[in-house]
Design a protein around this motif. Structure first.
Motif, short mmCIF file in Angstrom:
data_model
loop_
_atom_site.label_atom_id
_atom_site.label_comp_id
_atom_site.label_asym_id
_atom_site.label_seq_id
_atom_site.Cartn_x
_atom_site.Cartn_y
_atom_site.Cartn_z
N GLU B 81 22.67 -60.16 44.88
CA GLU B 81 21.94 -58.85 44.89
C GLU B 81 21.49 -58.78 43.50
N ASP B 82 21.77 -59.09 42.53
CA ASP B 82 21.33 -58.93 41.09
C ASP B 82 19.94 -59.80 40.78
N VAL B 83 19.65 -60.60 41.76
CA VAL B 83 18.45 -61.46 41.28
C VAL B 83 17.27 -60.57 41.68
N ALA B 84 16.57 -60.33 40.46
CA ALA B 84 15.50 -59.29 40.41
C ALA B 84 14.62 -59.66 39.18
N ASP B 85 13.92 -58.53 38.82
CA ASP B 85 13.18 -58.42 37.74
C ASP B 85 14.05 -57.34 36.63
N TYR B 86 14.03 -57.55 35.32
CA TYR B 86 14.62 -56.52 34.55
C TYR B 86 13.82 -56.04 33.41
N HIS B 87 13.70 -54.89 33.21
CA HIS B 87 12.75 -54.09 32.17
C HIS B 87 13.66 -53.25 31.24
N CYS B 88 13.08 -53.66 29.91
CA CYS B 88 13.84 -52.68 29.24
C CYS B 88 12.59 -51.33 28.51
N LEU B 89 13.17 -50.62 27.94
CA LEU B 89 12.25 -49.40 27.70
C LEU B 89 12.74 -48.72 26.65
N GLN B 90 11.89 -48.63 25.53
CA GLN B 90 12.36 -47.34 24.27
C GLN B 90 11.79 -46.06 24.74
N TYR B 91 12.60 -45.18 24.65
CA TYR B 91 12.11 -43.92 24.88
C TYR B 91 12.62 -42.89 23.42
N ASP B 92 12.73 -43.44 22.44
CA ASP B 92 12.75 -42.68 21.20
C ASP B 92 11.47 -42.07 20.60
N GLU B 93 10.30 -42.74 20.82
CA GLU B 93 8.95 -42.35 20.43
C GLU B 93 7.90 -42.49 21.26
N TYR B 94 6.85 -41.46 21.36
CA TYR B 94 5.69 -41.55 22.16
C TYR B 94 4.85 -42.31 21.48
N PRO B 95 4.11 -43.33 22.40
CA PRO B 95 4.29 -43.41 23.75
C PRO B 95 5.45 -44.44 24.07
N TYR B 96 6.28 -43.98 25.06
CA TYR B 96 7.42 -44.75 25.29
C TYR B 96 6.60 -46.30 25.66
N THR B 97 7.46 -47.43 25.54
CA THR B 97 7.10 -48.70 25.83
C THR B 97 7.92 -49.68 26.44
N PHE B 98 7.59 -50.28 27.14
CA PHE B 98 8.33 -51.28 27.99
C PHE B 98 8.30 -52.75 27.46
N GLY B 99 9.41 -53.45 27.57
CA GLY B 99 9.20 -54.91 27.46
C GLY B 99 8.41 -55.52 28.47
N ALA B 100 8.06 -56.74 28.44
CA ALA B 100 7.15 -57.40 29.26
C ALA B 100 8.06 -57.98 30.59
N GLY B 101 9.25 -57.88 30.65
CA GLY B 101 9.92 -58.18 31.69
C GLY B 101 10.63 -59.25 31.97
N THR B 102 11.82 -59.68 32.48
CA THR B 102 12.47 -60.95 32.73
C THR B 102 12.74 -61.02 34.29
N LYS B 103 12.28 -62.25 34.72
CA LYS B 103 12.72 -62.60 36.19
C LYS B 103 13.65 -63.39 36.23
N LEU B 104 14.75 -63.17 37.03
CA LEU B 104 15.62 -63.89 37.45
C LEU B 104 15.67 -64.62 38.57
N GLU B 105 15.51 -66.14 38.70
CA GLU B 105 15.57 -66.81 39.81
C GLU B 105 16.63 -67.65 40.06
N LEU B 106 17.06 -67.90 41.47
CA LEU B 106 18.26 -68.98 41.68
C LEU B 106 17.64 -70.23 41.43
N LYS B 107 18.74 -70.87 41.00
CA LYS B 107 18.57 -72.29 40.89
C LYS B 107 18.38 -73.04 42.13
#
Lengths: 112, 107
Positions: B81-107
């Motif tokens: 159930e953990d196989v998914a995309d993951y995103h980070c976000l900084q919300y210290d300063e405007y504009p908030y910004t996300f990382g580009a994302g990480t895709k987990l795939e099963l071997k």
């Protein structure tokens, strides 16, 4: 129970204006901030802007010239308007309370 | 604007693995980093807030850490159930910004 529901036209023609509504329940807009986040199909998330609980707004600098966020507290609604839409504005648009509670998103396609 | 450089962009994983995803902030954002999980066709789900705090209902195999300007999300004993995309976000300063994302795939 906190709920957010986005609604909008689905299809917008290039150069036209997008208007989206986020209808909330389970909390007051005068107590919590609501954000708009979008996601082009198959790509990452982009923070668009924020309606703060006190009515202040902040915008992504890349979108600021095209974007406006407003609200109607009596109707529990937050609005997003963005003009001069282009095809790369196609994607799913989300509203979120404090980035903890999210709507289901609404797909916007920009096409002629 | 603050840049969040997220790595890797994708990762091939096996069930039971320990997985670590990292975001590097281009300037100090303090503790104001969130991690989100997103499954296909679904809205993002907040997993970690303020860099290290587990959000409500998130399994304890998820954890967040910080070392200077590097922020990490670790999943211990990966489940299907953990196989998914993951995103980070900084919300210290405007504009908030996300990382580009990480895709987990099963071997």
């Amino acid at each position: 129970q906190v709920q957010l529901t986005e609604s909008g036209p689905g299809l917008v023609h290039p150069s036209e204006t997008l208007s989206l509504t986020c209808t909330v329940s389970g909390f007051s807009l005068t107590g919590y901030s609501v954000y708009w986040v979008r996601q082009p199909s198959g790509k990452g998330l982009e923070w668009m802007g924020r309606m703060r609980y006190n009515g202040d707004t902040s915008y992504n600098s890349a979108l600021k010239s095209r974007l406006s966020i407003s609200r109607d507290t009596s109707k529990n609604q937050v609005f997003l308007k963005m003009n001069s839409l282009q095809t790369d504005d196609t994607g799913t648009y989300y509203c979120t309370r404090d980035l903890a509670h999210w709507g289901q998103g609404t797909l916007v396609t920009v096409s002629s | 604007d603050i840049q969040m450089t997220q790595s890797p962009s994708s990762m091939s994983v096996s069930l039971g693995d320990t997985v670590t995803i990292t975001c590097r902030a281009s300037q100090d954002v303090g503790i104001y980093v969130n991690w989100f999980q997103q499954k296909p066709g679904k809205s993002p789900r907040r997993m970690i807030y303020r860099a290290t705090n587990l959000a409500d209902g998130v399994p304890s195999r998820f954890s967040g850490s910080r070392s200077g300007s590097d922020y990490s999300l670790t999943i211990s004993s990966l489940e299907s159930e953990d196989v998914a995309d993951y995103h980070c976000l900084q919300y210290d300063e405007y504009p908030y910004t996300f990382g580009a994302g990480t895709k987990l795939e099963l071997k």
